[in-house]
Design an enzyme around this catalytic site. Structure first.
Site, PDB file in Angstrom:
ATOM      1  N   TYR A 142     -18.350   9.046 -51.679  1.00  0.00           N
ATOM      2  CA  TYR A 142     -19.174   9.843 -50.766  1.00  0.00           C
ATOM      3  C   TYR A 142     -18.775   9.495 -49.345  1.00  0.00           C
ATOM      4  O   TYR A 142     -18.648   8.316 -49.004  1.00  0.00           O
ATOM      5  CB  TYR A 142     -20.655   9.508 -51.000  1.00  0.00           C
ATOM      6  CG  TYR A 142     -21.623  10.186 -50.054  1.00  0.00           C
ATOM      7  CD1 TYR A 142     -21.839  11.560 -50.104  1.00  0.00           C
ATOM      8  CD2 TYR A 142     -22.347   9.450 -49.114  1.00  0.00           C
ATOM      9  CE1 TYR A 142     -22.752  12.178 -49.250  1.00  0.00           C
ATOM     10  CE2 TYR A 142     -23.263  10.050 -48.257  1.00  0.00           C
ATOM     11  CZ  TYR A 142     -23.454  11.425 -48.330  1.00  0.00           C
ATOM     12  OH  TYR A 142     -24.359  12.024 -47.485  1.00  0.00           O
ATOM     13  N   ASP A 237     -12.585   4.777 -45.394  1.00  0.00           N
ATOM     14  CA  ASP A 237     -13.978   4.987 -44.995  1.00  0.00           C
ATOM     15  C   ASP A 237     -14.709   3.668 -45.222  1.00  0.00           C
ATOM     16  O   ASP A 237     -15.130   3.348 -46.330  1.00  0.00           O
ATOM     17  CB  ASP A 237     -14.598   6.117 -45.829  1.00  0.00           C
ATOM     18  CG  ASP A 237     -16.076   6.317 -45.503  1.00  0.00           C
ATOM     19  OD1 ASP A 237     -16.632   5.515 -44.728  1.00  0.00           O
ATOM     20  OD2 ASP A 237     -16.667   7.273 -46.040  1.00  0.00           O
ATOM     21  N   LYS A 265     -23.297   2.426 -40.012  1.00  0.00           N
ATOM     22  CA  LYS A 265     -24.235   1.393 -40.461  1.00  0.00           C
ATOM     23  C   LYS A 265     -24.246   0.130 -39.588  1.00  0.00           C
ATOM     24  O   LYS A 265     -24.860   0.110 -38.543  1.00  0.00           O
ATOM     25  CB  LYS A 265     -23.958   1.057 -41.921  1.00  0.00           C
ATOM     26  CG  LYS A 265     -24.064   2.327 -42.802  1.00  0.00           C
ATOM     27  CD  LYS A 265     -24.094   2.019 -44.250  1.00  0.00           C
ATOM     28  CE  LYS A 265     -23.950   3.237 -45.121  1.00  0.00           C
ATOM     29  NZ  LYS A 265     -25.156   3.807 -45.638  1.00  0.00           N
TER      30      LYS A 265
END
Ligand SMILES: Cc1ncc(COP(=O)(O)O)c(C=O)c1O
Ligand SMILES: N[C@H](C=O)CCC(=O)O
Length: 429
Positions: A142, A237, A265
């Protein structure tokens, strides 16, 4: 009715599903969500006053636990200087210097507001740089919810069975090719079939959005080589893994340098943030130097930058912390494994460094085809049982348990005991 249910009743009338991100709805664990009042250290408290050990950690950013006093002071100081300027500020330069010094191969970086923006922008830049349209991603990985990446995706899309989302034009995703993580042959075949047409490969170097899948290092090395040989931009990623697995991310652990990298994050210390970067030659494509357009009203927000800088400064040269985080995950892994034997429940623990997931399957977990054999109904029962024992796990199978620095030995020992209780209940089904 408790206060969480009251809030949920109100919420569903004004927010789709009552939540601002699908996994939070607790739908796949067959219950209504709890609503949070506050959090401190390793604990999170709901509006009914119940206290839980928190293994969500805001899905990764809270690496130093909740409401850290030193970080709170940084936020308050930054707030007093102004919330947002819309013109450049010193903290943006400081952040860029920290990231480029921390991550090998990331010579320039652009700040954005989320992981989704980071990956979406990185793909645009890679396409602009190579002049090619096709991209490769991996099933179960994802990368946020931008159109071209919502294909055979992970996290909530896998949980709610919308891996290829309606609303995304077929024309938009016709350039998105999907391969199998940890299977280099699937990558070789796809490149061969689309010779000279692939702009980039984007990968979660350690997938966390189909639950944790440990990387095969040989696969990662071959991926680097094959992308170099075919002029394909390799994008890591590291929105989850960046500054979490080690200060230099998964790339540092693998000793592999990707062409581009995405962050989110942790680099915002809990405030909304994202970043993408890479080799200067590639990043020079970005406007206003180059012609690939990407912008943001709140990008490089001084509050988020200040919090992020404080977090990254505390992580720098803090090998002790990375070892401690891994040891916490290891201790949980050992406890869960011993409970699996004691209870006879069909389950496996999948761990890489401090990232941990539990699957209700008897298959060894090496990739997507293994994780989808997990019994998600069993996970729902397990989740509910753990919540009754005041432990908050990710409310979906295809996610990660996040460790934070404030989790104590007592918390972990208690979690292992609760896990045995949950397994014993499950063994009756
Ligand atoms: C690996 C990865 N990439 C990208 C994203 C998207 O980030 P965000 O939710 O901040 O848009 C996430 C998490 O959601 C993620 O785990
Ligand atoms: N798996 C996602 C991030 O890593 C979970 C966060 C979300 O989408 O709400």
């Amino acid at each position: 009715m408790n206060k969480s249910n009251e809030l949920f009743e109100k919420a569903v009338k004004v927010i789709p599903g009552g939540v601002n991100s699908p996994v939070r709805a607790f739908g796949s664990v067959n219950m209504n969500p709890i609503f949070i009042r506050n959090a401190k250290g390793s604990y999170i408290y709901d509006v009914d006053g119940k206290k839980y050990i928190d293994y969500i950690s805001s899905w990764g950013p809270m690496i130093f636990g909740h409401c850290d006093e030193e970080l709170n002071k940084v936020a308050i100081n930054a707030l007093e200087k102004g919330v947002s300027y819309g013109v450049p500020s010193d903290v943006e330069v400081e952040m860029a210097e920290i990231i480029t010094q921390a991550y090998k191969g990331c010579e320039m970086v652009r700040m954005v507001n989320s992981g989704t923006e980071a990956t979406m922008s990185a793909i645009r830049v890679a396409r602009g740089y190579t002049g090619k349209d096709k991209i490769i991603k991996f099933e179960g990985c994802y990368h946020g919810h931008s159109d071209c990446l919502l294909v055979k995706s992970g996290s909530g899309t896998l949980t709610f069975n919308v891996q290829t989302s309606p609303g995304v034009p077929v024309d938009t995703v016709k350039h998105t090719l999907v391969c199998e993580y940890n299977n280099i042959d699937s990558v070789k075949e796809t490149i061969e079939k689309n010779k000279g047409e692939i702009a980039c490969i984007i990968i979660e170097p350690v997938p966390g959005n189909m639950g944790v899948v440990a990387p095969n290092i040989e696969f990662m090395r071959e991926l680097r080589k094959i992308t170099e040989d075919n002029n394909i931009v390799l994008i890591y990623d590291e929105v989850i893994t960046g500054f979490r697995l080690s200060y230099g991310g998964a790339a540092e652990l693998f000793d592999i340098v990707p062409d581009m990298v995405c962050f989110g994050k942790i680099i915002g210390g809990g405030l909304p943030v994202g970043a993408y970067g890479g080799k200067s030659e590639i990043m020079s494509m970005v406007s206003p130097v180059g012609k690939v357009y990407q912008a943001g009203t709140l990008s490089g927000n001084p509050l988020a930058m200040s919090m992020g800088i404080a977090v990254l400064n505390r992580l720098k040269n803090n090998q002790k912390l990375y070892i401690e985080l891994e040891n916490k995950a290891k201790k949980l892994e050992e406890g869960f494994k011993s409970n699996i034997e004691l209870s006879g429940v069909k389950a496996v623990v999948s761990r890489y460094k401090s990232m941990l997931s539990l699957f209700f399957t008897d298959r060894e977990v090496n990739g997507y085809s293994d994780v989808v054999t997990s019994d998600t109904e069993k996970y729902a029962k397990y989740f509910q049982s753990m919540l009754k024992s005041e432990i908050l796990l990710p409310p979906a199978q295809y996610e990660v348990m996040f460790m934070n620095a404030t989790l104590s030995d007592k918390d972990i020992e208690y979690t292992i005991k609760a896990n045995l209780k949950a397994f014993m209940e499950l063994s009756k089904y």
